[in-house]
Design an enzyme around this catalytic site. Structure first.
Site, PDB file in Angstrom:
ATOM      1  N   PRO A 212      44.158  42.098  41.794  1.00  0.00           N
ATOM      2  CA  PRO A 212      44.973  41.966  40.577  1.00  0.00           C
ATOM      3  C   PRO A 212      45.004  43.272  39.788  1.00  0.00           C
ATOM      4  O   PRO A 212      43.953  43.860  39.532  1.00  0.00           O
ATOM      5  CB  PRO A 212      44.255  40.877  39.786  1.00  0.00           C
ATOM      6  CG  PRO A 212      42.848  40.885  40.301  1.00  0.00           C
ATOM      7  CD  PRO A 212      42.956  41.266  41.741  1.00  0.00           C
TER       8      PRO A 212
ATOM      9  N   HIS B  85      40.486  34.380  36.066  1.00  0.00           N
ATOM     10  CA  HIS B  85      39.862  35.663  35.738  1.00  0.00           C
ATOM     11  C   HIS B  85      38.567  35.397  34.974  1.00  0.00           C
ATOM     12  O   HIS B  85      38.575  35.148  33.770  1.00  0.00           O
ATOM     13  CB  HIS B  85      40.818  36.506  34.902  1.00  0.00           C
ATOM     14  CG  HIS B  85      40.453  37.957  34.797  1.00  0.00           C
ATOM     15  ND1 HIS B  85      39.173  38.427  35.038  1.00  0.00           N
ATOM     16  CD2 HIS B  85      41.196  39.061  34.497  1.00  0.00           C
ATOM     17  CE1 HIS B  85      39.159  39.749  34.880  1.00  0.00           C
ATOM     18  NE2 HIS B  85      40.372  40.151  34.553  1.00  0.00           N
TER      19      HIS B  85
ATOM     20  N   ALA C  10      35.984  37.653  35.006  1.00  0.00           N
ATOM     21  CA  ALA C  10      35.268  38.924  35.161  1.00  0.00           C
ATOM     22  C   ALA C  10      35.507  39.867  33.984  1.00  0.00           C
ATOM     23  O   ALA C  10      36.237  39.544  33.052  1.00  0.00           O
ATOM     24  CB  ALA C  10      35.725  39.596  36.458  1.00  0.00           C
ATOM     25  N   HIS C  11      34.831  41.036  34.047  1.00  0.00           N
ATOM     26  CA  HIS C  11      35.160  42.235  33.254  1.00  0.00           C
ATOM     27  C   HIS C  11      35.106  42.035  31.740  1.00  0.00           C
ATOM     28  O   HIS C  11      35.853  42.686  31.028  1.00  0.00           O
ATOM     29  CB  HIS C  11      36.552  42.770  33.638  1.00  0.00           C
ATOM     30  CG  HIS C  11      36.728  42.979  35.111  1.00  0.00           C
ATOM     31  ND1 HIS C  11      37.960  43.180  35.695  1.00  0.00           N
ATOM     32  CD2 HIS C  11      35.839  43.009  36.136  1.00  0.00           C
ATOM     33  CE1 HIS C  11      37.828  43.327  37.005  1.00  0.00           C
ATOM     34  NE2 HIS C  11      36.541  43.228  37.295  1.00  0.00           N
TER      35      HIS C  11
ATOM     36  N   TYR D 199      36.194  39.706  29.840  1.00  0.00           N
ATOM     37  CA  TYR D 199      37.224  38.895  29.201  1.00  0.00           C
ATOM     38  C   TYR D 199      36.625  37.520  28.883  1.00  0.00           C
ATOM     39  O   TYR D 199      35.430  37.297  29.065  1.00  0.00           O
ATOM     40  CB  TYR D 199      38.482  38.855  30.071  1.00  0.00           C
ATOM     41  CG  TYR D 199      39.107  40.232  30.171  1.00  0.00           C
ATOM     42  CD1 TYR D 199      39.656  40.842  29.045  1.00  0.00           C
ATOM     43  CD2 TYR D 199      39.088  40.948  31.363  1.00  0.00           C
ATOM     44  CE1 TYR D 199      40.193  42.131  29.110  1.00  0.00           C
ATOM     45  CE2 TYR D 199      39.623  42.232  31.438  1.00  0.00           C
ATOM     46  CZ  TYR D 199      40.172  42.819  30.305  1.00  0.00           C
ATOM     47  OH  TYR D 199      40.691  44.097  30.360  1.00  0.00           O
TER      48      TYR D 199
HETATM   49  C1  LIG Z   1      45.847  49.882  37.226  1.00  0.00           C
HETATM   50  C2  LIG Z   1      44.767  48.847  37.390  1.00  0.00           C
HETATM   51  C3  LIG Z   1      44.876  47.642  36.701  1.00  0.00           C
HETATM   52  C4  LIG Z   1      43.898  46.629  36.876  1.00  0.00           C
HETATM   53  N1  LIG Z   1      44.066  45.404  36.275  1.00  0.00           N
HETATM   54  C5  LIG Z   1      43.237  44.386  36.587  1.00  0.00           C
HETATM   55  C6  LIG Z   1      43.529  43.048  36.170  1.00  0.00           C
HETATM   56  O1  LIG Z   1      44.551  42.740  35.543  1.00  0.00           O
HETATM   57  N2  LIG Z   1      42.625  42.079  36.504  1.00  0.00           N
HETATM   58  C7  LIG Z   1      41.490  42.333  37.222  1.00  0.00           C
HETATM   59  O2  LIG Z   1      40.705  41.427  37.491  1.00  0.00           O
HETATM   60  N3  LIG Z   1      41.225  43.588  37.671  1.00  0.00           N
HETATM   61  C8  LIG Z   1      42.073  44.601  37.399  1.00  0.00           C
HETATM   62  N4  LIG Z   1      41.844  45.856  37.938  1.00  0.00           N
HETATM   63  C9  LIG Z   1      40.713  46.049  38.890  1.00  0.00           C
HETATM   64  C10 LIG Z   1      41.215  45.904  40.341  1.00  0.00           C
HETATM   65  O3  LIG Z   1      41.620  44.576  40.614  1.00  0.00           O
HETATM   66  C11 LIG Z   1      40.131  46.290  41.364  1.00  0.00           C
HETATM   67  O4  LIG Z   1      39.064  45.386  41.268  1.00  0.00           O
HETATM   68  C12 LIG Z   1      39.629  47.712  41.166  1.00  0.00           C
HETATM   69  O5  LIG Z   1      40.727  48.605  41.051  1.00  0.00           O
HETATM   70  C13 LIG Z   1      38.742  48.160  42.326  1.00  0.00           C
HETATM   71  O6  LIG Z   1      39.471  48.163  43.529  1.00  0.00           O
HETATM   72  P1  LIG Z   1      39.957  49.584  44.209  1.00  0.00           P
HETATM   73  O7  LIG Z   1      38.739  50.431  44.279  1.00  0.00           O
HETATM   74  O8  LIG Z   1      40.484  49.172  45.551  1.00  0.00           O
HETATM   75  O9  LIG Z   1      41.013  50.163  43.305  1.00  0.00           O
HETATM   76  C14 LIG Z   1      42.793  46.870  37.737  1.00  0.00           C
HETATM   77  C15 LIG Z   1      42.689  48.104  38.394  1.00  0.00           C
HETATM   78  C16 LIG Z   1      43.667  49.073  38.251  1.00  0.00           C
HETATM   79  C17 LIG Z   1      43.538  50.375  39.032  1.00  0.00           C
END
Ligand SMILES: Cc1cc2nc3c(=O)[nH]c(=O)nc-3n(C[C@H](O)[C@H](O)[C@H](O)COP(=O)(O)O)c2cc1C
Length: 375
Positions: free
Chosen positions: A31, A175, A177-178, A180
């Protein structure tokens, strides 16, 4: 650096059951918030954006976070809502287009909790909602949620899940996580409540359990519920909601019993050991302790981990290709089931096809422009 990718990637291209449906492979689009949805309605480019990733070969798309219909759910501008006729009509079109390209798609249902500040759309008067009150400059910016606020949020999640099923999505992701809303109840740093929604792990988990149970009751048994959780928080990458495997088990088992089908284990580096004394990742632990399939994520195929500062422009966002044999081995051995890609799929929608066809040298690197992609 030698970026040659020599891994045997066949485990990534085996099918996987998803409710009564099937994923064509193990690759998941993680996501990712985009902020291209003025007024909360998915913008014109969005169906094309997701369809391109489906055409590029990914098996399952988890959409960007999309807000449930509670007034405090949104924390950022131009984020899509998952309620209201207009937004849902657009979401249906997006799901239909993704299906035509052979992938499955689930919305990530989002309530930002205490991250929201007054002034934010849709109603600027509405403060953040969290486990405890937050006052800044003498003003309440986050309301401590009452029991009735909690009930409203739980019902709102259930409505969104029912809508997702009604308009043709293949499941939903919660969601959790993180930092929220759901995670802010789980984390003892943000949850200092002294009622049944705070205290020990079981109390801090109550909101998550109630959301999962309400969602489970609002959809059919075969409609997959994916639950995303993380140790890391927006403000603290070293934070922990589970300090030991036993604490992780006390979080995950009740959620599995409440109705979670798959855990999406959000880490910034999929290969990092989760706990001292074992090389196993958080996703591998989650699988073993919960008995449920897991999605692993974090720097898969990339040389550098994701950080919020890269989005904000305070840190170099560039990342190069990295070797895949470790993650392929984890899938082959059954330590994890599904593999999510974030930035790699922003930079290159065709990542899955290029990997499969041994065209790795053609894969686009990640840079700051890719993180902001509108297409
Ligand atoms: C531009 C961007 C927006 C993101 N928005 C969300 C989000 O809306 N919800 C979420 O759970 N994680 C979000 N993430 C985290 C990603 O889902 C993912 O866990 C994270 O980028 C690590 O994966 P990667 O190393 O393959 O990029 C976001 C990451 C990026 C780069």
């Amino acid at each position: 650096m030698d970026n040659t990718i020599t891994a045997d990637v066949t485990p990534l291209f085996r099918t996987f059951p998803f409710g009564e449906k099937t994923l064509r492979n193990r690759l998941v689009m993680s996501p990712m918030t985009r902020q291209y949805s003025p007024g909360g309605v998915p913008g014109a480019n969005m169906a094309g954006y997701y369809r391109r990733r489906a055409e590029g070969g990914v098996g399952l798309i988890v959409t960007e976070g999309t807000c449930i219909d509670h007034p405090g759910s949104n924390g950022y501008v131009n984020v899509p809502a998952f309620h209201g006729q207009k937004a849902l009509d657009e979401w249906k079109r997006i799901a239909d287009e993704v299906h035509l390209a052979g992938a499955r798609i689930i919305p990530q249902l989002w309530h930002v909790g205490a991250i929201r500040r007054p002034g934010m759309e849709p109603d600027p008067a509405v403060p953040g909602h969290g486990p405890v009150e937050v006052i800044e400059n003498g003003r309440v910016v986050v309301k401590a949620m009452s029991r009735s606020d909690i009930r409203d949020v739980v019902e709102s999640y259930a409505r969104a899940a029912a809508d997702a099923q009604r308009i043709g999505f293949d499941g939903i992701e919660i969601h959790g996580a993180h930092e929220y809303l759901i995670d802010s109840f789980l984390w003892d740093v943000t949850n200092q409540r002294d009622d049944e929604y705070g205290g020990d792990i079981e109390g801090r988990l109550r909101l998550a359990r109630e959301v999962v149970a309400a969602v489970r009751a609002a959809v059919t048994r075969d409609f997959p519920i994916v639950f995303r959780f993380s140790q890391w928080k927006i403000r603290d990458y070293e934070a922990r909601i589970a300090r030991s495997p036993d604490e992780l088990r006390r979080i995950l088992l009740p959620l599995a019993q409440a109705g979670v089908d798959i855990f999406d284990v959000s880490t910034r580096r999929f290969y990092e050991p989760a706990f001292e004394g074992s090389p196993d990742s958080l996703a591998a632990w989650a699988r073993r302790l919960s008995g449920k399939p897991v999605i692993t994520v974090g720097s898969v195929g990339l040389s550098k981990a994701y950080a919020i500062a890269q989005l904000r422009g305070n840190e170099d966002a560039s990342a190069q290709r990295a070797e895949l044999s470790l993650v392929c081995g984890q899938v082959r051995s059954g330590a994890v089931d599904l593999v999510a890609l974030g930035r790699a799929l922003l930079a290159d929608p065709e990542w899955p096809s290029k990997i499969r066809e041994n065209r790795q040298s053609e894969i686009n690197d990640v840079d700051r422009a890719a993180l902001k992609t509108a297409v």
